[in-house]
Design a protein around this motif. Structure first.
Motif, PDB file in Angstrom:
ATOM      1  N   LEU A 137      -3.898   0.876  -0.786  1.00 21.85           N
ATOM      2  CA  LEU A 137      -2.877  -0.044  -0.280  1.00 21.85           C
ATOM      3  C   LEU A 137      -1.483   0.487  -0.639  1.00 21.85           C
ATOM      4  O   LEU A 137      -1.301   1.160  -1.646  1.00 21.85           O
ATOM      5  CB  LEU A 137      -3.089  -1.435  -0.875  1.00 21.85           C
ATOM      6  CG  LEU A 137      -4.413  -2.105  -0.487  1.00 21.85           C
ATOM      7  CD1 LEU A 137      -4.628  -3.385  -1.290  1.00 21.85           C
ATOM      8  CD2 LEU A 137      -4.444  -2.411   0.999  1.00 21.85           C
ATOM      9  N   THR A 138      -0.497   0.137   0.189  1.00 23.32           N
ATOM     10  CA  THR A 138       0.843   0.722   0.087  1.00 23.32           C
ATOM     11  C   THR A 138       1.539   0.438  -1.245  1.00 23.32           C
ATOM     12  O   THR A 138       2.297   1.259  -1.740  1.00 23.32           O
ATOM     13  CB  THR A 138       1.722   0.176   1.234  1.00 23.32           C
ATOM     14  OG1 THR A 138       0.927   0.135   2.407  1.00 23.32           O
ATOM     15  CG2 THR A 138       2.927   1.023   1.466  1.00 23.32           C
ATOM     16  N   SER A 149       8.184   0.435  -0.284  1.00 31.76           N
ATOM     17  CA  SER A 149       7.154   1.454  -0.521  1.00 31.76           C
ATOM     18  C   SER A 149       7.753   2.856  -0.603  1.00 31.76           C
ATOM     19  O   SER A 149       8.925   3.070  -0.255  1.00 31.76           O
ATOM     20  CB  SER A 149       6.140   1.415   0.623  1.00 31.76           C
ATOM     21  OG  SER A 149       6.705   2.017   1.769  1.00 31.76           O
ATOM     22  N   SER A 156      -4.542 -12.088  -3.754  1.00 33.10           N
ATOM     23  CA  SER A 156      -3.313 -11.453  -4.240  1.00 33.10           C
ATOM     24  C   SER A 156      -3.001 -11.872  -5.669  1.00 33.10           C
ATOM     25  O   SER A 156      -3.302 -12.989  -6.083  1.00 33.10           O
ATOM     26  CB  SER A 156      -2.127 -11.850  -3.359  1.00 33.10           C
ATOM     27  OG  SER A 156      -2.303 -11.355  -2.063  1.00 33.10           O
ATOM     28  N   ARG A 169       2.917 -10.417   2.097  1.00 33.52           N
ATOM     29  CA  ARG A 169       2.712  -9.023   2.514  1.00 33.52           C
ATOM     30  C   ARG A 169       2.614  -8.101   1.311  1.00 33.52           C
ATOM     31  O   ARG A 169       1.729  -7.240   1.234  1.00 33.52           O
ATOM     32  CB  ARG A 169       3.866  -8.578   3.425  1.00 33.52           C
ATOM     33  CG  ARG A 169       3.709  -7.175   4.027  1.00 33.52           C
ATOM     34  CD  ARG A 169       2.501  -7.109   4.964  1.00 33.52           C
ATOM     35  NE  ARG A 169       2.565  -8.175   5.938  1.00 33.52           N
ATOM     36  CZ  ARG A 169       3.233  -8.122   7.097  1.00 33.52           C
ATOM     37  NH1 ARG A 169       3.845  -7.021   7.421  1.00 33.52           N
ATOM     38  NH2 ARG A 169       3.262  -9.144   7.913  1.00 33.52           N
ATOM     39  N   ASP A 229      -0.056  -0.525  -4.161  1.00 29.31           N
ATOM     40  CA  ASP A 229      -1.052  -0.595  -5.234  1.00 29.31           C
ATOM     41  C   ASP A 229      -0.441  -0.329  -6.604  1.00 29.31           C
ATOM     42  O   ASP A 229       0.251   0.670  -6.798  1.00 29.31           O
ATOM     43  CB  ASP A 229      -2.142   0.465  -4.975  1.00 29.31           C
ATOM     44  CG  ASP A 229      -3.487  -0.200  -4.841  1.00 29.31           C
ATOM     45  OD1 ASP A 229      -3.566  -1.422  -5.035  1.00 29.31           O
ATOM     46  OD2 ASP A 229      -4.465   0.512  -4.547  1.00 29.31           O
ATOM     47  N   GLU A 268      -0.719  -5.954   0.058  1.00 31.64           N
ATOM     48  CA  GLU A 268      -0.667  -4.488  -0.041  1.00 31.64           C
ATOM     49  C   GLU A 268      -0.842  -4.015  -1.480  1.00 31.64           C
ATOM     50  O   GLU A 268      -0.512  -2.879  -1.815  1.00 31.64           O
ATOM     51  CB  GLU A 268       0.662  -3.971   0.528  1.00 31.64           C
ATOM     52  CG  GLU A 268       0.751  -4.092   2.040  1.00 31.64           C
ATOM     53  CD  GLU A 268      -0.248  -3.198   2.782  1.00 31.64           C
ATOM     54  OE1 GLU A 268      -0.585  -2.116   2.271  1.00 31.64           O
ATOM     55  OE2 GLU A 268      -0.696  -3.602   3.872  1.00 31.64           O
ATOM     56  N   ASP A 278       7.452  -6.792   7.452  1.00 33.53           N
ATOM     57  CA  ASP A 278       7.085  -5.407   7.798  1.00 33.53           C
ATOM     58  C   ASP A 278       8.165  -4.437   7.318  1.00 33.53           C
ATOM     59  O   ASP A 278       7.869  -3.387   6.740  1.00 33.53           O
ATOM     60  CB  ASP A 278       6.939  -5.248   9.321  1.00 33.53           C
ATOM     61  CG  ASP A 278       5.713  -5.962   9.863  1.00 33.53           C
ATOM     62  OD1 ASP A 278       4.764  -6.203   9.095  1.00 33.53           O
ATOM     63  OD2 ASP A 278       5.717  -6.284  11.079  1.00 33.53           O
ATOM     64  N   LEU A 283       8.300  -4.275   3.476  1.00 33.13           N
ATOM     65  CA  LEU A 283       7.217  -3.442   2.925  1.00 33.13           C
ATOM     66  C   LEU A 283       7.590  -1.964   2.990  1.00 33.13           C
ATOM     67  O   LEU A 283       7.399  -1.221   2.025  1.00 33.13           O
ATOM     68  CB  LEU A 283       5.918  -3.703   3.709  1.00 33.13           C
ATOM     69  CG  LEU A 283       4.730  -2.819   3.347  1.00 33.13           C
ATOM     70  CD1 LEU A 283       4.326  -3.008   1.889  1.00 33.13           C
ATOM     71  CD2 LEU A 283       3.544  -3.115   4.269  1.00 33.13           C
ATOM     72  N   TRP A 284       8.156  -1.560   4.117  1.00 28.94           N
ATOM     73  CA  TRP A 284       8.545  -0.148   4.275  1.00 28.94           C
ATOM     74  C   TRP A 284       9.614   0.225   3.242  1.00 28.94           C
ATOM     75  O   TRP A 284       9.515   1.257   2.575  1.00 28.94           O
ATOM     76  CB  TRP A 284       9.055   0.081   5.705  1.00 28.94           C
ATOM     77  CG  TRP A 284       9.452   1.504   5.961  1.00 28.94           C
ATOM     78  CD1 TRP A 284       8.613   2.586   6.055  1.00 28.94           C
ATOM     79  CD2 TRP A 284      10.786   2.008   6.122  1.00 28.94           C
ATOM     80  NE1 TRP A 284       9.354   3.725   6.280  1.00 28.94           N
ATOM     81  CE2 TRP A 284      10.682   3.402   6.334  1.00 28.94           C
ATOM     82  CE3 TRP A 284      12.042   1.412   6.132  1.00 28.94           C
ATOM     83  CZ2 TRP A 284      11.794   4.211   6.535  1.00 28.94           C
ATOM     84  CZ3 TRP A 284      13.162   2.218   6.330  1.00 28.94           C
ATOM     85  CH2 TRP A 284      13.031   3.608   6.526  1.00 28.94           C
TER      86      TRP A 284
END
Ligand code: NAD
Length: 252
Positions: free
Chosen positions: A2-3, A232, A55, A25, A5, A29, A225, A228-229
């Motif tokens: 997962l992104t 990460s 989660s 989210r 983790d 992830e 979304d 998250l980017w």
């Protein structure tokens, strides 16, 4: 894998529209999420939903405009986790009012919640990232990118968030990246409240959605979304940027 983790993420305004979606989210992830909000109404149910989704989540009641509460929260998080990887400064308060009708107290409140909070949270939590590659994401608004009638104080606070973030990106490099998200019209309780304050709220909602090139309100999940980017390692060469997520509303 997962992104996110193994990462620890702090999210403010966690019980609001976008904050909730971002907690969900990040948790999905693989992050451990510490959600903060100034109210704890609904926090138990949300924590239960996060646990049911598998989660790792905990909630803390923190007013992010209070230096005392923010510093205490940082001490507790430091004692519990040692360090953090992601700080998502999302708590915000909007006010729609002409300049001549705005009181001193209203100016202070809007600046405190939207701008001072970002400074307080950054000062308290960035040191917890010192040994790791951290990502700080601050919420501004398209209200900082163009002039919207009666959004002077909110717009000024959100414009301050952008400049603060750019300097922070320089000061904290190379360990920590700092970026800004500028949402346009996103369907959340804040946006619904904004429309409710206008004459003919239903027509206003429709008119506002037509102001975007994509002709609709955005969803909190779409902001998650982008969050998250930025949180990460996939955005590892991006810092000091402000990114609008607005369906093209500032294009016209
Ligand atoms: N919804 C939109 O269209 C829109 C557009 C541009 C920018 N934004 C910004 O995006 C962010 C999230 O907005 P949203 O639409 O999800 O709003 P929301 O009102 O749904 O959620 C905001 C959350 O912040 C919390 N909060 C407010 N003051 C706080 C404080 N002092 N301490 C701790 N928590 C506090 C509230 O309790 C709430 O849970 C805000 O910063 C907002 O200004 C929203």
């Amino acid at each position: 894998m997962l992104t996110l983790d193994g990462k620890i993420a702090v999210v403010t305004g966690a019980l609001g529209g976008m904050g909730r979606a971002v907690c969900e989210r990040f948790g999905a992830e693989g992050a451990t999420v510490v959600g903060m909000d100034w109210t704890d109404e609904g926090s138990e149910l949300f924590a239960k939903e996060m646990a049911q989704a598998g989660s790792k989540f905990e909630f803390r009641k923190v007013d992010v405009s209070s230096a005392v509460e923010v510093d205490e929260a940082a001490e507790v998080v430091a004692a519990q986790y040692g360090s953090i990887d992601v700080l998502y400064n999302n708590a915000g308060l909007m006010q729609l009012k002409p300049i001549l009708e705005t009181s001193n107290d209203e100016w202070d409140r809007i600046l405190d919640v939207n701008l001072k909070s970002v400074f307080l949270m950054t000062r308290a939590f960035a040191p917890l990232m010192a040994d790791r590659s951290g990502s700080i994401i601050n919420l501004s608004s398209t209200g900082a990118l163009r002039a919207w009638d009666s959004l002077s104080v909110y717009g000024a606070a959100k414009a301050g968030v952008i400049q603060f973030s750019k300097v922070a990106a320089v000061e904290f490099a190379p360990n920590i990246r700092v970026n800004v998200v500028c949402p346009g019209m996103i369907d959340t309780p804040m946006a619904r409240g904004f429309a409710a304050g206008l004459p003919n709220p239903e027509t206003a909602w429709e008119t506002m959605s037509q102001q975007t090139v994509l002709q609709r309100f955005g969803q909190s999940s779409e902001v998650a979304d982008l969050a998250l980017w930025l949180a990460s390692d996939q955005s590892s060469f991006v810092t000091g940027e402000e990114i609008a997520i607005d369906g093209g509303s500032i294009l016209r």
